[in-house]
Scaffold this motif. Structure first.
Motif, PDB file in Angstrom:
ATOM      1  N   ARG A  85       8.060  -7.151  -9.865  1.00 61.59           N
ATOM      2  CA  ARG A  85       7.843  -5.931 -10.621  1.00 61.59           C
ATOM      3  C   ARG A  85       9.176  -5.253 -10.881  1.00 61.59           C
ATOM      4  O   ARG A  85      10.008  -5.142  -9.973  1.00 61.59           O
ATOM      5  CB  ARG A  85       6.930  -5.099  -9.750  1.00 61.59           C
ATOM      6  N   GLU A  86       9.387  -4.811 -12.111  1.00 63.02           N
ATOM      7  CA  GLU A  86      10.623  -4.109 -12.438  1.00 63.02           C
ATOM      8  C   GLU A  86      10.488  -2.651 -12.042  1.00 63.02           C
ATOM      9  O   GLU A  86       9.498  -1.992 -12.345  1.00 63.02           O
ATOM     10  CB  GLU A  86      10.923  -4.232 -13.933  1.00 63.02           C
ATOM     11  N   THR A  87      11.500  -2.129 -11.349  1.00 63.52           N
ATOM     12  CA  THR A  87      11.519  -0.723 -10.947  1.00 63.52           C
ATOM     13  C   THR A  87      12.797  -0.080 -11.472  1.00 63.52           C
ATOM     14  O   THR A  87      13.634  -0.749 -12.061  1.00 63.52           O
ATOM     15  CB  THR A  87      11.492  -0.596  -9.404  1.00 63.52           C
ATOM     16  N   GLN A  88      12.960   1.195 -11.242  1.00 62.44           N
ATOM     17  CA  GLN A  88      14.168   1.893 -11.671  1.00 62.44           C
ATOM     18  C   GLN A  88      15.408   1.351 -10.966  1.00 62.44           C
ATOM     19  O   GLN A  88      16.513   1.431 -11.490  1.00 62.44           O
ATOM     20  CB  GLN A  88      14.045   3.392 -11.388  1.00 62.44           C
ATOM     21  N   ASN A  89      15.231   0.799  -9.770  1.00 63.62           N
ATOM     22  CA  ASN A  89      16.356   0.308  -8.977  1.00 63.62           C
ATOM     23  C   ASN A  89      16.563  -1.198  -9.085  1.00 63.62           C
ATOM     24  O   ASN A  89      17.339  -1.763  -8.330  1.00 63.62           O
ATOM     25  CB  ASN A  89      16.154   0.678  -7.505  1.00 63.62           C
ATOM     26  N   GLY A  90      15.861  -1.861  -9.982  1.00 67.34           N
ATOM     27  CA  GLY A  90      15.978  -3.314 -10.111  1.00 67.34           C
ATOM     28  C   GLY A  90      14.608  -3.951 -10.029  1.00 67.34           C
ATOM     29  O   GLY A  90      13.620  -3.389 -10.489  1.00 67.34           O
ATOM     30  N   TYR A  91      14.532  -5.110  -9.408  1.00 70.27           N
ATOM     31  CA  TYR A  91      13.263  -5.812  -9.268  1.00 70.27           C
ATOM     32  C   TYR A  91      12.783  -5.761  -7.831  1.00 70.27           C
ATOM     33  O   TYR A  91      13.580  -5.773  -6.891  1.00 70.27           O
ATOM     34  CB  TYR A  91      13.409  -7.271  -9.716  1.00 70.27           C
ATOM     35  N   GLU A  92      11.464  -5.728  -7.678  1.00 74.71           N
ATOM     36  CA  GLU A  92      10.843  -5.689  -6.360  1.00 74.71           C
ATOM     37  C   GLU A  92       9.895  -6.877  -6.256  1.00 74.71           C
ATOM     38  O   GLU A  92       9.124  -7.143  -7.169  1.00 74.71           O
ATOM     39  CB  GLU A  92      10.055  -4.382  -6.236  1.00 74.71           C
ATOM     40  N   VAL A  93       9.978  -7.595  -5.160  1.00 71.27           N
ATOM     41  CA  VAL A  93       9.088  -8.727  -4.901  1.00 71.27           C
ATOM     42  C   VAL A  93       8.160  -8.319  -3.773  1.00 71.27           C
ATOM     43  O   VAL A  93       8.603  -7.765  -2.765  1.00 71.27           O
ATOM     44  CB  VAL A  93       9.895  -9.978  -4.488  1.00 71.27           C
ATOM     45  N   SER A  94       6.859  -8.573  -3.941  1.00 70.98           N
ATOM     46  CA  SER A  94       5.918  -8.227  -2.879  1.00 70.98           C
ATOM     47  C   SER A  94       4.808  -9.270  -2.818  1.00 70.98           C
ATOM     48  O   SER A  94       4.541  -9.960  -3.799  1.00 70.98           O
ATOM     49  CB  SER A  94       5.336  -6.826  -3.100  1.00 70.98           C
ATOM     50  N   PRO A  95       4.129  -9.362  -1.665  1.00 71.25           N
ATOM     51  CA  PRO A  95       3.053 -10.333  -1.515  1.00 71.25           C
ATOM     52  C   PRO A  95       1.734  -9.857  -2.115  1.00 71.25           C
ATOM     53  O   PRO A  95       0.732 -10.529  -2.010  1.00 71.25           O
ATOM     54  CB  PRO A  95       2.940 -10.499   0.006  1.00 71.25           C
ATOM     55  N   TYR A  96       1.703  -8.694  -2.716  1.00 68.22           N
ATOM     56  CA  TYR A  96       0.488  -8.172  -3.330  1.00 68.22           C
ATOM     57  C   TYR A  96       0.847  -7.500  -4.640  1.00 68.22           C
ATOM     58  O   TYR A  96       1.998  -7.186  -4.900  1.00 68.22           O
ATOM     59  CB  TYR A  96      -0.210  -7.191  -2.386  1.00 68.22           C
ATOM     60  N   ASP A  97      -0.152  -7.270  -5.448  1.00 67.66           N
ATOM     61  CA  ASP A  97       0.044  -6.628  -6.738  1.00 67.66           C
ATOM     62  C   ASP A  97      -0.178  -5.122  -6.581  1.00 67.66           C
ATOM     63  O   ASP A  97      -1.311  -4.688  -6.394  1.00 67.66           O
ATOM     64  CB  ASP A  97      -0.944  -7.208  -7.754  1.00 67.66           C
ATOM     65  N   PRO A  98       0.887  -4.313  -6.617  1.00 66.21           N
ATOM     66  CA  PRO A  98       0.727  -2.866  -6.417  1.00 66.21           C
ATOM     67  C   PRO A  98      -0.167  -2.226  -7.474  1.00 66.21           C
ATOM     68  O   PRO A  98      -0.866  -1.259  -7.192  1.00 66.21           O
ATOM     69  CB  PRO A  98       2.146  -2.316  -6.487  1.00 66.21           C
ATOM     70  N   ASP A  99      -0.183  -2.762  -8.698  1.00 66.71           N
ATOM     71  CA  ASP A  99      -1.067  -2.210  -9.725  1.00 66.71           C
ATOM     72  C   ASP A  99      -2.528  -2.412  -9.336  1.00 66.71           C
ATOM     73  O   ASP A  99      -3.364  -1.546  -9.543  1.00 66.71           O
ATOM     74  CB  ASP A  99      -0.797  -2.859 -11.083  1.00 66.71           C
ATOM     75  N   PHE A 100      -2.839  -3.571  -8.751  1.00 71.53           N
ATOM     76  CA  PHE A 100      -4.206  -3.834  -8.300  1.00 71.53           C
ATOM     77  C   PHE A 100      -4.619  -2.816  -7.253  1.00 71.53           C
ATOM     78  O   PHE A 100      -5.740  -2.302  -7.275  1.00 71.53           O
ATOM     79  CB  PHE A 100      -4.320  -5.257  -7.743  1.00 71.53           C
ATOM     80  N   ASP A 101      -3.726  -2.489  -6.317  1.00 72.10           N
ATOM     81  CA  ASP A 101      -4.036  -1.488  -5.301  1.00 72.10           C
ATOM     82  C   ASP A 101      -4.343  -0.137  -5.935  1.00 72.10           C
ATOM     83  O   ASP A 101      -5.256   0.562  -5.504  1.00 72.10           O
ATOM     84  CB  ASP A 101      -2.875  -1.335  -4.316  1.00 72.10           C
ATOM     85  N   GLU A 102      -3.593   0.228  -6.975  1.00 72.79           N
ATOM     86  CA  GLU A 102      -3.850   1.491  -7.670  1.00 72.79           C
ATOM     87  C   GLU A 102      -5.226   1.470  -8.331  1.00 72.79           C
ATOM     88  O   GLU A 102      -5.973   2.446  -8.267  1.00 72.79           O
ATOM     89  CB  GLU A 102      -2.780   1.749  -8.724  1.00 72.79           C
ATOM     90  N   TYR A 103      -5.577   0.352  -8.979  1.00 77.70           N
ATOM     91  CA  TYR A 103      -6.882   0.230  -9.632  1.00 77.70           C
ATOM     92  C   TYR A 103      -8.011   0.318  -8.609  1.00 77.70           C
ATOM     93  O   TYR A 103      -9.034   0.956  -8.850  1.00 77.70           O
ATOM     94  CB  TYR A 103      -6.996  -1.082 -10.395  1.00 77.70           C
ATOM     95  N   MET A 104      -7.819  -0.336  -7.469  1.00 76.64           N
ATOM     96  CA  MET A 104      -8.857  -0.313  -6.439  1.00 76.64           C
ATOM     97  C   MET A 104      -9.034   1.089  -5.870  1.00 76.64           C
ATOM     98  O   MET A 104     -10.155   1.507  -5.604  1.00 76.64           O
ATOM     99  CB  MET A 104      -8.523  -1.307  -5.323  1.00 76.64           C
ATOM    100  N   GLU A 105      -7.956   1.818  -5.687  1.00 76.74           N
ATOM    101  CA  GLU A 105      -8.073   3.186  -5.181  1.00 76.74           C
ATOM    102  C   GLU A 105      -8.811   4.054  -6.195  1.00 76.74           C
ATOM    103  O   GLU A 105      -9.668   4.860  -5.829  1.00 76.74           O
ATOM    104  CB  GLU A 105      -6.705   3.774  -4.853  1.00 76.74           C
ATOM    105  N   ALA A 106      -8.509   3.877  -7.486  1.00 78.66           N
ATOM    106  CA  ALA A 106      -9.222   4.623  -8.526  1.00 78.66           C
ATOM    107  C   ALA A 106     -10.703   4.267  -8.503  1.00 78.66           C
ATOM    108  O   ALA A 106     -11.571   5.150  -8.631  1.00 78.66           O
ATOM    109  CB  ALA A 106      -8.623   4.321  -9.896  1.00 78.66           C
ATOM    110  N   ALA A 107     -11.024   2.991  -8.314  1.00 81.22           N
ATOM    111  CA  ALA A 107     -12.425   2.561  -8.251  1.00 81.22           C
ATOM    112  C   ALA A 107     -13.130   3.182  -7.045  1.00 81.22           C
ATOM    113  O   ALA A 107     -14.275   3.630  -7.151  1.00 81.22           O
ATOM    114  CB  ALA A 107     -12.505   1.037  -8.188  1.00 81.22           C
ATOM    115  N   ARG A 108     -12.437   3.242  -5.898  1.00 84.74           N
ATOM    116  CA  ARG A 108     -13.035   3.859  -4.703  1.00 84.74           C
ATOM    117  C   ARG A 108     -13.370   5.331  -4.956  1.00 84.74           C
ATOM    118  O   ARG A 108     -14.427   5.820  -4.555  1.00 84.74           O
ATOM    119  CB  ARG A 108     -12.079   3.739  -3.514  1.00 84.74           C
TER     120      ARG A 108
END
Length: 76
Positions: free
Chosen positions: A35-58
């Motif tokens: 994922r591109e961020t203001q400070n460069g690129y971030e690598v993670s084992p999960y999709d942070p956008d998916f977490d945001e969508y799931m929280e909205a769904a909850r």
């Protein structure tokens, strides 16, 4: 940490050290998200956008619990 880009068939890849895989709880074949961020690129084992969508769904499910129960046929 400095990583080297290597050839993988017709593509390119980065080899992650074992301690990084262990820390991220990853194994060969798992998916990483870049994922591109203001400070460069971030690598993670999960999709942070998916977490945001799931929280909205909850939130929606919690706020509309009664309507969702009726739609599911639970009139109790």
């Amino acid at each position: 940490m400095k990583l080297k880009i290597v050839s993988v068939g017709n593509s390119a890849g980065v080899i992650l050290p074992k301690d990084v895989l262990d820390h991220l709880k990853l194994e060969k074949g798992d998916t990483l998200y870049l994922r591109e961020t203001q400070n460069g690129y971030e690598v993670s084992p999960y999709d942070p956008d998916f977490d945001e969508y799931m929280e909205a769904a909850r939130i929606i499910m919690r706020e509309n619990r009664d309507a969702l129960h009726r739609l599911a046929g639970h009139d109790d």
